[in-house]
Design an enzyme around this catalytic site. Structure first.
Site, PDB file in Angstrom:
ATOM      1  N   CYS A  79       6.918   2.271   1.812  1.00  0.00           N
ATOM      2  CA  CYS A  79       7.910   1.941   2.848  1.00  0.00           C
ATOM      3  C   CYS A  79       7.376   2.262   4.244  1.00  0.00           C
ATOM      4  CB  CYS A  79       9.229   2.634   2.515  1.00  0.00           C
ATOM      5  SG  CYS A  79      10.617   1.773   3.231  1.00  0.00           S
ATOM      6  N   HIS A 173      10.679   2.453  -2.903  1.00  0.00           N
ATOM      7  CA  HIS A 173      10.565   3.883  -3.221  1.00  0.00           C
ATOM      8  C   HIS A 173      10.673   4.104  -4.720  1.00  0.00           C
ATOM      9  CE1 HIS A 173      11.057   5.341   0.926  1.00  0.00           C
ATOM     10  NE2 HIS A 173      11.846   4.309   1.072  1.00  0.00           N
ATOM     11  N   GLU A 175       9.636   6.711  -6.103  1.00  0.00           N
ATOM     12  CA  GLU A 175       9.766   8.175  -6.235  1.00  0.00           C
ATOM     13  C   GLU A 175      11.217   8.651  -6.175  1.00  0.00           C
ATOM     14  OE1 GLU A 175       8.602   6.582  -3.672  1.00  0.00           O
ATOM     15  OE2 GLU A 175       9.549   7.380  -1.878  1.00  0.00           O
TER      16      GLU A 175
HETATM   17  N1  GLN Z   1      12.590   1.367   8.445  1.00  0.00           N
HETATM   18  C1  GLN Z   1      11.759   2.517   8.370  1.00  0.00           C
HETATM   19  C2  GLN Z   1      10.625   2.479   9.382  1.00  0.00           C
HETATM   20  O1  GLN Z   1      10.490   1.565  10.125  1.00  0.00           O
HETATM   21  C3  GLN Z   1      11.168   2.687   6.979  1.00  0.00           C
HETATM   22  C4  GLN Z   1      12.235   3.042   5.987  1.00  0.00           C
HETATM   23  C5  GLN Z   1      11.763   3.805   4.804  1.00  0.00           C
HETATM   24  O2  GLN Z   1      10.662   4.362   4.773  1.00  0.00           O
HETATM   25  N2  GLN Z   1      12.619   3.920   3.826  1.00  0.00           N
HETATM   26  O3  GLN Z   1       9.858   3.382   9.418  1.00  0.00           O
END
Ligand code: GLN
Length: 199
Positions: A79, A173, A175
């Site tokens: 992410c 995610h 995890e």
């Molecule tokens: N939207 C977040 C960002 O730009 C990432 C979100 C996440 O890691 N769950 O960093």
């Protein structure tokens, strides 16, 4: 195998540590440049990519992490971690930088805001069962360079998992859903890379 480092500046690093622990895989918390010494791979967790970007600079970790990526250290970004590994961003915050390494364009917050978070089972190339994944203000990969393999797509075809050599990046995610298979996949990458560095 040497321990796997988890970047512990911000975000859901505890969940990554717990996932590796549940697999019996040793980890190290990475908070300063010396913590990178001797690790067999590095995880960049989910969280807020702009904050991890800033903290990596204040903790003097940005340059050593970039050097390690170029030297072939296996890296796994989830992410916000995927965002930080992208060479190019769409909808970046003003002044936001990435470590880079993945020849892709990643679009931040591609599904909308926190309320648009969702869970979906995703097929992942190299893993025999579908992976239960949480998407939380998730990014997607919108453009892919020549050396990049697509490992996972949503049912609608959007790309949510890629690999380029030593770099693995996913939008979601595993995890937080008790899923260990992608962490196992990354541990295998670390085992076969057999990376050694004296920093
Ligand atoms: N939207 C977040 C960002 O730009 C990432 C979100 C996440 O890691 N769950 O960093």
């Amino acid at each position: 195998m040497n321990p796997i480092g988890v970047l512990c500046l911000q975000g859901d690093f505890r969940e990554h540590l717990q996932t590796f622990e549940s697999m019996g895989q040793e980890t190290i918390r990475v908070r300063k440049p010396q913590d990178l010494e001797g690790i067999s791979g590095l995880v960049i967790p989910g969280g807020e990519s702009t904050v991890i970007d800033k903290l990596s600079k204040s903790f003097a970790l940005r340059d050593p992490i970039i050097k390690h990526i170029h030297e072939g250290l296996p890296i796994f970004g989830t992410c916000a971690g995927l965002i930080l590994l992208a060479d190019r961003l769409k909808d970046a915050a003003p002044g936001q930088e990435t470590f880079g390494g993945l020849d892709v364009v990643v679009q931040r917050n591609a599904f909308g805001s926190q309320v648009d978070s969702f869970e979906e089972d995703v097929d992942f190339d190299g893993i025999s069962h579908s992976v239960h994944a949480a998407f939380i203000r998730a990014p997607i990969v919108t453009e892919i360079g020549d050396g990049v393999s697509v490992l996972a797509k949503l049912k609608d075809g959007r790309v949510v998992g890629v690999r380029q050599g030593n770099i693995l990046g996913i939008s979601f995610h595993p995890e937080v859903t008790g899923e260990t298979s992608i962490h196992e996949y990354f541990a295998d990458m670390c085992r076969s890379a057999n990376f050694s560095s004296n920093n």
